[in-house]
Design an enzyme around this catalytic site. Structure first.
Site, PDB file in Angstrom:
ATOM      1  N   ASP A   9       0.581  -1.251  -0.043  1.00 33.73           N
ATOM      2  CA  ASP A   9      -0.086  -0.085  -0.122  1.00 33.73           C
ATOM      3  C   ASP A   9       0.905   1.312  -0.060  1.00 33.73           C
ATOM      4  OD1 ASP A   9      -2.241   1.761   0.478  1.00 33.73           O
ATOM      5  OD2 ASP A   9      -1.731   1.762   2.774  1.00 33.73           O
ATOM      6  N   ASP A  11       0.020   4.934   1.211  1.00 36.51           N
ATOM      7  CA  ASP A  11      -0.228   6.038   2.181  1.00 36.51           C
ATOM      8  C   ASP A  11      -0.154   5.187   3.586  1.00 36.51           C
ATOM      9  OD1 ASP A  11      -0.742   8.276   0.367  1.00 36.51           O
ATOM     10  OD2 ASP A  11      -2.695   7.015  -0.119  1.00 36.51           O
TER      11      ASP A  11
HETATM   12 MG   LIG Z   1      -2.973   3.199   3.490  1.00 39.15          MG
END
Ligand SMILES: [Mg+2]
Length: 178
Positions: A9, A11
């Site tokens: 992922d 962020d």
């Molecule tokens: Mg995230």
């Protein structure tokens, strides 16, 4: 021949999340992009172990009128320049099959790069990342960032850590044990 991958992922994993109302959010322009110092060396360890590194990120912010395509391109061009990523896959619509927790981005990458998902890992900071990894048949690692609003994945991830480096160390240990 099949490849193994680590799906990451963005962020809260590759870059610092911006916490708004207790929840982790994306930077909305490139000047707000912050990549912690631990990230590049941690990814280099995975590369050395033979993993493809693929960022998979939901980015509904254009659809929601919060960002422009230019903002998104600038952020991920910079990220690809700074980090040893093999690919960055972005899902732009929460109504699409790619949108985590749906596994579309991981399945598309598996097809493109001949990845064996059962030998692969998904690392995320939110339950939707973990669920996407589970839905794709990967092993999953939750980085618990202790956000004020921080529901743990349900069902839980295979492993929980508090840093990307700890996630990488676990993958390398499990990988060697096999
Ligand atoms: Mg995230």
């Amino acid at each position: 021949m099949s490849e193994k991958a680590v799906f990451l992922d963005a962020d809260g994993v590759l870059n610092t999340a911006i916490v708004i109302d207790g929840k982790p959010k994306a930077p909305t322009n490139v000047s707000a992009l912050e990549i912690p110092h631990e990230v590049k060396p941690a990814l280099e360890l995975l590369k050395k172990a033979g993993f493809l590194l693929i960022c998979v990120t939901n980015k509904p912010d254009i659809e929601r009128g919060l960002m422009t395509q230019e903002d998104v391109d600038a952020i991920y061009n910079k990220m690809r320049h700074k980090l040893p990523l093999d690919d960055v896959i972005i899902c732009y619509s929460e109504f699409a099959d790619c949108y985590k927790p749906k596994p579309g981005m991981l399945l598309a990458a598996a097809k493109k790069y001949f990845i064996d998902l059962s030998l692969s890992y998904m690392i995320g900071d939110r339950g939707s990342d973990i669920k996407a990894g589970q839905n794709a048949g990967c092993k999953t690692i939750w980085i618990n960032r202790h956000y004020p609003v921080n529901p743990p994945p349900d069902p839980p991830a295979d492993h929980t850590v508090e840093s990307l480096l700890a996630a990488v160390e676990w993958i390398l240990k499990v990988g060697i044990a096999k």
